[in-house]
Design an enzyme around this catalytic site. Sequence first.
Site, short mmCIF file in Angstrom:
data_model
loop_
_atom_site.label_atom_id
_atom_site.label_comp_id
_atom_site.label_asym_id
_atom_site.label_seq_id
_atom_site.Cartn_x
_atom_site.Cartn_y
_atom_site.Cartn_z
N GLU A 9 15.04 22.30 32.53
CA GLU A 9 13.67 22.81 32.67
C GLU A 9 13.43 23.55 33.98
O GLU A 9 12.61 24.44 34.06
CB GLU A 9 12.67 21.64 32.56
N GLU A 86 7.79 15.09 26.31
CA GLU A 86 7.64 16.53 26.52
C GLU A 86 9.00 17.21 26.55
O GLU A 86 9.17 18.30 26.03
CB GLU A 86 6.86 16.82 27.81
#
Length: 781
Positions: A9, A86
């Site tokens: 990420e 998430e």
Amino acid sequence: MPKNLVIVESPAKAKTIEKFLGKDFQVESSYGHIRDLVQKDMGVDVANNFAPNYAISSDKKDVVKKLKKLSKDAEMVWLASDEDREGEAIAWHLYEALELAPTNTNRITFSEITKKAIENSIQNPRRINTDLVNAQQARRVLDRLVGFELSPVLWKKIKAGLSAGRVQSVAVRLIVEREIEIRNFKAKTFYKVVAEFSNTKGKSFKAELNKKFDNESEARDFLDQCSKHKFQIDSLETKPAKKSPAAPFTTSTLQQEAARKLYFSVGQTMSVAQKLYEAGLITYMRTDSTNLSDDALAAASAEISEHYGKDFAKTRRFSTKTKGAQEAHEAVRPTYFNRHKAGTGDQQQRLYDLIWKRSIASQMSDAELERTVFRINGPGEKLEFVARGEVIKFEGFLKVYLEGTDDEDSDEQSGMLPASSKGEALSYSEIIATQRFSKHAPRFTEASLVKKLEELGIGRPSTYAPTISTIIKRQYVEKSELEGSKRDYLRMALSVDGLKEEKLQETTGADKNKLIPTDIGSVVNGFLTEHFHNILDYNFTASVEQKFDQIAQGQAEWTAMIDDFYQDFHPHLKEVEENSERATGERVLGEDPKSGKQVIARIGRYGPMIQIGDVEDEDKPRFASLRKGQSIDTISFEEAMELFKLPRELGEYQGEKVSANIGRFGPYVKFKSTFASIKEADGDDPMTIELERAIEIIDAKIKADKEKFIKVFDEAKPEIQVLNGRYGPYLKSGRKNFKLPKEIEDPAALTREEAEKIIEESAKKPAKSRARKSTKTKSKK
DNA sequence: CAGTGAGCGAGCTTCCGCTTGACTT
């Protein structure tokens, strides 16, 4: 071309991992989520079992394009987003958006960035966990439904542009309710008694009476008794005690401690921490875990042993008690414990220092103390003075770090009590009874609000700072300074010379850096708590989190859960939309003596206001905006009527009128087409400012405007101007400003054609808020 | 920007959670 593509990420994380994995692996970053629900029609097809409509986020198109290309060339794609709900969703969105195939896609996770953990994850790949992804979809869709259905009700019933949501509305509620509590609080007064005693060797110490008196006469009587009393030590007790270090930082505790010790705002803490993280100096700063990796524990232990001695090291593992913690990362800690100082600039260095000390201290031994308590007989049944002393026998972690406290006046006793013995006679030099007042609960600071939200399990480490920005931006709350007022209190001091009484004064109610609700915040909260109590309930998030967990466990269908919620929520919302009254916080202040009409305070289309008369009256009502610091809840009739004295005509200057008023951007004086802001802080007030001072301010503004001026292209039509701004020259066209390209050396020599071209070019570029059009210009290139 | 506060109506506003830069006049 490397055979393996790993996607994480964060780009900083990508860099670190690439070093661990070697040349067969290319590590890239998705920069967080790459897709989101579209805005149109809520992005959710309610009629079609809540089918979500996702699109690549406008600022992620380039990233996705690049990742797609790389993934086509790679033999294996490793989706290594975070190990939480998430993160799993990000992996799934990548899988979908990059059009990956099951045969060459692996999902891996690790909760610490160490060579061992990453190599281990590569050895143990898995599939994307669809249940976990569905839990995230439920979370996302629920938030969208709540936010995008509730907000428009506020536009209709209160004011355009307002917002409501599962997290922000509860944050506002906490602040509003605390303020109501404070407003209703009545301080109780009492008398606290502290004595200074000396033992037979003449050594003195302080002791506090174990009783507080309700009123002045009781306190005075007591001091009277003391003057005739023989004091002695009734008992003395010494006990060993221990103090243990706090857990290493999570996002929330880092924000709190940086606020207490460094006076950072939560946003400031995050941006400084981000810099440290990007420089490779600390681990990831958005975390809810207090866990440290084995490598970190070993490194900390080694550092402590070497630096402070073996006695000071104690390996500890802290369990995370926070509701809903997902623990995808380690605690916030230094990457290298042997770097005692790091960071560029004062702020980074101070924050690093805090993180280093907290992390190191968490792995140090307990502090060993000795606590001593003297009990001294007082004049009366069960009345005794108590003296406490504390001596540190072994510093342990206290050598490095002590956690701050929010308690404003904790009189932590420290220091030693003098060697004394039981039955020893004492003399007093002074016994003081001071009038004190009970205190209301403190207002929230940014950091204490984060703490509370975390306790309630509301919001995530990545959203604490943005949530505070949102509720300030919506003008639900503001950070402002309260002046406070003076209060008298009585101090009675008994000494060998007798009783001396003094009336003293202190300031009370002063507050700064606290979150205070505005009128709009209060009205919105009142409306939401009245009509949508379930959403505003402090347990709402916790209860839906339980359901998300069931979905993640595969025990429930996400669409069924949302349907269950929506079947209650939506019809109720429609009912409120249809039938509820507009919420304006309206309050009748009195009657205008001139017209006999009602004077009311309420929230208007542009904010808090005063109104005389009604719109249905034959002659129009009169309006005035409230001034800073005024509230529709507390403004008096007299204060309100004062507001109608604006605008004021001050007189004439060069044959033109000069007036003073309050505009949308604050108080100003006006002369011809010049508007000059006046600062109430400097003692200028539109109600009282005089012509002479107004002219001064106007002249200064005209002069400042002239200095900014470089050129205009057409004197008759001065629409396009070149001006000097704080950051260099800029173009002004009508109301809009345009930055000049760096190539232009002499802005005064700019031609009209060049200027128009710059404006045209800028118009093509995406505006910050609507970046959706950006793809069109970019694809042309 | 420098008044306005209703209502008309097009088109806009708005959520939470993951991430960084771009940008400020």
